[in-house]
Scaffold this active site. Structure first.
Site, PDB file in Angstrom:
ATOM      1  N   ASP A  18      -0.247   1.061   3.001  1.00 30.36           N
ATOM      2  CA  ASP A  18       0.603   1.604   1.941  1.00 30.36           C
ATOM      3  C   ASP A  18       0.009   2.918   1.443  1.00 30.36           C
ATOM      4  O   ASP A  18      -1.120   3.279   1.800  1.00 30.36           O
ATOM      5  CB  ASP A  18       0.690   0.579   0.802  1.00 30.36           C
ATOM      6  CG  ASP A  18       1.839   0.843  -0.156  1.00 30.36           C
ATOM      7  OD1 ASP A  18       2.750   1.615   0.195  1.00 30.36           O
ATOM      8  OD2 ASP A  18       1.829   0.261  -1.259  1.00 30.36           O
ATOM      9  N   GLU A  22       1.427   8.395   2.616  1.00 28.46           N
ATOM     10  CA  GLU A  22       2.199   9.623   2.869  1.00 28.46           C
ATOM     11  C   GLU A  22       1.312  10.870   3.056  1.00 28.46           C
ATOM     12  O   GLU A  22       1.750  11.752   3.832  1.00 28.46           O
ATOM     13  CB  GLU A  22       3.202   9.856   1.726  1.00 28.46           C
ATOM     14  CG  GLU A  22       4.336   8.864   1.685  1.00 28.46           C
ATOM     15  CD  GLU A  22       3.884   7.481   1.212  1.00 28.46           C
ATOM     16  OE1 GLU A  22       4.457   6.493   1.704  1.00 28.46           O
ATOM     17  OE2 GLU A  22       2.969   7.388   0.375  1.00 28.46           O
ATOM     18  N   ASP A  30       9.887   1.633  -1.542  1.00 18.97           N
ATOM     19  CA  ASP A  30      10.116   1.067  -2.872  1.00 18.97           C
ATOM     20  C   ASP A  30      11.580   1.152  -3.283  1.00 18.97           C
ATOM     21  O   ASP A  30      11.986   2.029  -4.063  1.00 18.97           O
ATOM     22  CB  ASP A  30       9.228   1.777  -3.893  1.00 18.97           C
ATOM     23  CG  ASP A  30       7.757   1.532  -3.637  1.00 18.97           C
ATOM     24  OD1 ASP A  30       7.440   0.656  -2.809  1.00 18.97           O
ATOM     25  OD2 ASP A  30       6.923   2.216  -4.255  1.00 18.97           O
TER      26      ASP A  30
END
Length: 734
Positions: free
Chosen positions: A406, A409, A477
């Site tokens: 997670d 990015e 999300d």
């Protein structure tokens, strides 16, 4: 820009212009690479199975001809013009043509004052400044062209008329059609015409704009902020052929251990080992099948990766052993940010080996994530990836069976990483879109080295083209809102045909508060999504299946058991996906590209080529309109037969997701008492048939190791003629 000459070097044709060269390579799958660089330098392409061909015929045309050279190889003909313009023919038909006119932009109103609009809080789109470093690909767009792919971008299934930006972005606000970027940057899309199809893979990792007729309906364009021109034209007779060729470059989704296709439960906010243990007991007490529980950041010691909180999670190995007796596995989250702490082994080891990204001034770059001030591993370095991969042993020693990446990015709390942050293989401007991809590669390879020949499972939020070789992906999300059920289906379908076939969305929604009806319909919409996980955020309403009373629990239990019944079929599709790249889940247009009615249908999807899933995606509905393509279809529940090529009205009470099975289908299913995939034994598998003509190969292996790649599996061929089923074992290696 005049074309001066043509030079051949093996399988590469160099076209020399006044200001530089263009290199053209044709491959044995009819794909064509057009680039400014002869060599292939790609984060996405590794061990490709497509091979360049040498039998390219080059013909020089007369000087008064607009076409300077013609390249011919098999089904491919390429006409070369001045100004680096090309026309590409496939099987005698012009498919891709450079747009040679001026770009036509909407005229700016001189009275427009964007500053005053922003004063009220509106976000206003602004034109970016032109710069000499931009690289633009611009192609003619035909009137009937539809466009699919580009991964998890929001909006509609058909991307025609929209524009997007590839820049991996963590935005917790509810995702809507106006979002230009999300978590993944997959620069691959397909153009579908009346009787043709081709794909474009624009292999450039810098921030990129894709405009599919938004600026002007006469053309589409791809504009990279920096880097080099490097793209692949990938033709095919249909979408399946194009996806197959694309995955010959970037890789296919591997076959995972069978339990991965089961039911996953997660929440940011399972705070203790006892809470996780009790959760498993509740699933079993409520007769709801479960294979996986995910542990979010709560299990760590101060959010330090590769550690455990010795008070809240004092013995994770004991927990994993207890869950294993119930047929349940543990997956744990791992983020890239390493806490800056001189008493922390990861930080010290990383500093000693110069493992972290650097600021422009040469110092180690720092930002903040969950543990506070943190540094970021440079996954572009092979030695850093190997170091990170070795840490998987910490998780495996505690019984962890998969890893969830997670915040990769990479996300950060003190503003985004500046473009000039330095990595070994380039600045952040170049590496940003592949950071999550490289982290997934490090994780996958580490698990592969240490997990006893088990097939690794890695889940990622951020990805690039080719990530599917190393990980599955979820759509990030989302929220507990009705529009995100519809959005999840669009995203899953486009991710699937963009190569990332192991994908899904957070069932029930991650953010906001779910309702009983919304939760049920979320489960039903996702019933056959390859990755099937309920996940929610700390501070939101708990949304485990048994939280909302008997009616809701019964409906969700029924849906989850429906999924488990079809896991033998899902597993077969996953095996085929590894071999050919064909996705497990696909939009209707993938199977019926000539049917204009399905080009924009995204509230239905197909499981393989034989099953249509038509979930309810709006509140209060107890029936829905369903489009059935041409052919004969059977209602899964009643056996009622329908002639396709039309819409029907399907009954859809709260506990039912409409399913339709194609005539001639042969479907392996599991019957009997099933609490986890471990209960799906060969004696529980039966074959469903639907009268017609069909052939099907059912596949069985040990469900866990790579032995199947050495021939240790059983393949049984079934042939259906009318209502007569014939069976033949075509491979017996177990």
């Amino acid at each position: 820009m005049n074309l001066l000459r043509e030079v051949r070097d093996g399988s590469v044709t160099e076209l020399v212009y006044e200001t530089g060269s263009l290199y053209i390579t044709v491959y044995d799958n009819d794909a064509v690479r057009i680039s400014e660089n002869k060599s292939i330098e790609s984060f996405a392409i590794e061990n490709m199975t497509a091979k360049p061909v040498k039998n390219v015929t080059v013909t020089e045309n007369s000087e008064d001809n607009d076409i300077r050279y013609t390249l011919t190889s098999g089904n491919i003909v390429i006409n070369i013009k001045d100004n680096m313009l090309t026309d590409v023919f496939y099987k005698g038909r012009l498919l891709m043509s450079d747009y040679d006119g001026k770009r036509i932009k909407e005229a700016k109103n001189p009275y427009e004052d964007l500053a005053i609009v922003e004063l009220e809080g509106h976000t206003v789109g602004k034109e970016t400044d032109d710069n000499d470093e931009k690289v633009t690909i611009i192609k003619k767009l035909q009137k009937e062209d539809a466009i699919y792919g580009l991964g998890d971008k929001p909006g509609t299934l058909n991307k025609r008329g929209y524009s997007y930006i590839n820049w991996n972005t963590d935005d917790p606000a509810p995702h809507v059609d106006s979002f230009k970027s999300l978590y993944k940057s997959i620069p691959f899309f397909m153009v579908l015409g009346d009787d043709y199809c081709y794909g474009i893979f624009a292999d450039n990792t810098y921030k990129t704009t894709f405009d599919f007729g938004y600026e002007n309906e006469k053309y589409y364009y791809i504009e990279h902020e920096k880097g080099e021109l490097d793209y692949y034209f990938i033709p095919g007779d249909d979408m399946a052929a194009v996806v197959k060729s694309y995955t010959q470059f970037t890789g296919t989704t591997p076959l995972y251990q069978r339990w991965i296709y089961g039911n996953h439960q997660s929440r940011w906010g399972y705070f203790t080992q006892d809470e996780v243990s009790s959760l498993a007991d509740e699933f079993r007490a409520n007769d709801i099948p479960l294979d996986v529980i995910h542990m979010d950041i709560d299990y760590m010691n101060g959010y330090r990766v590769f550690t455990f909180d010795d008070k809240k999670f004092p013995n994770v190995k004991k927990l994993s052993d207890k869950l294993a007796l119930q047929g349940i596995k543990l997956i744990s989250i791992i983020d890239p940010g390493v806490k800056k702490d001189e008493n922390y082994y990861m930080y010290n080891e990383g500093m000693k080996m110069d493992a972290f990204a650097h600021d422009a001034d040469g110092s180690v770059y720092e930002n903040a994530v969950w543990p506070g001030t943190a540094v970021f591993p440079d996954f572009t370095k092979e030695e850093v990836r190997r170091w990170w991969g070795e840490k998987m042993q910490v998780l495996l020693d505690n019984g962890i069976r998969g890893v969830w990446n997670d915040m990769n990015e990479p996300a950060s709390f003190n503003g985004p990483l500046p473009d000039d942050v330095k990595f070994d293989k380039g600045t952040h401007a170049k590496i940003h879109n592949v950071y999550g991809h490289l982290m997934a590669k490090a994780t996958y390879e580490g698990l592969a080295r240490h997990d006893n020949n088990r097939r690794p499972f890695v889940l990622t939020r951020a990805a690039y083209a080719g990530s599917q070789k190393y990980c599955g992906g979820w759509t990030g999300d989302n929220h507990s809102i009705w529009s995100h059920i519809s959005l999840s289906l669009e995203q899953i379908c486009n991710l699937s045909i963009s190569g990332m076939a192991m994908c899904g969305s957070d069932i029930g929604g991650f953010g906001s508060d779910t309702t009983p009806e919304l939760l049920v319909r979320f489960y039903e919409a996702a019933v056959f999504a390859p990755f099937f996980r309920n996940h929610s955020a700390m501070g939101t309403r708990h949304q485990e299946p048994f939280r909302f009373g008997k009616e809701t629990t019964d409906a969700i239990r029924k849906t989850i058991k429906l999924r488990y019944r079809f896991i033998p079929y899902i597993y077969d599709l996953a095996r085929e996906c590894e071999k050919s790249g064909e996705p497990i889940v696909r939009p209707l247009v993938y199977e019926y590209p000539q049917d204009k009615n399905v080009r924009n249908i995204s509230d239905e999807y197909m499981l393989g080529s034989n099953i249509i899933v038509a979930p309810v995606v709006a509140a209060g509905k107890m029936a829905r309109e369903v489009y059935l393509p041409e052919g004969i279809w059977y209602d899964y529940y009643t056996g009622e037969q329908y002639e396709g090529g039309r819409y029907i009205l399907a009954d859809a009470p709260l506990d039912k997701v409409p399913l339709y099975i194609k005539a001639g289908a042969i479907i392996p299913v599991a019957d009997g008492e099933i609490n986890s995939t471990e209960d799906i034994t060969p004696d529980k598998i039966k074959i469903l048939t639907y009268p017609g003509e069909g052939r099907y190969v059912h596949y069985e292996d040990d469900n866990e190791t790579y032995a199947y790649r050495d021939g240790v599996y059983i393949a049984t061929e079934y042939t259906l003629k009318g209502d007569r089923l014939e069976k033949k074992i075509i491979h017996s290696g177990m």
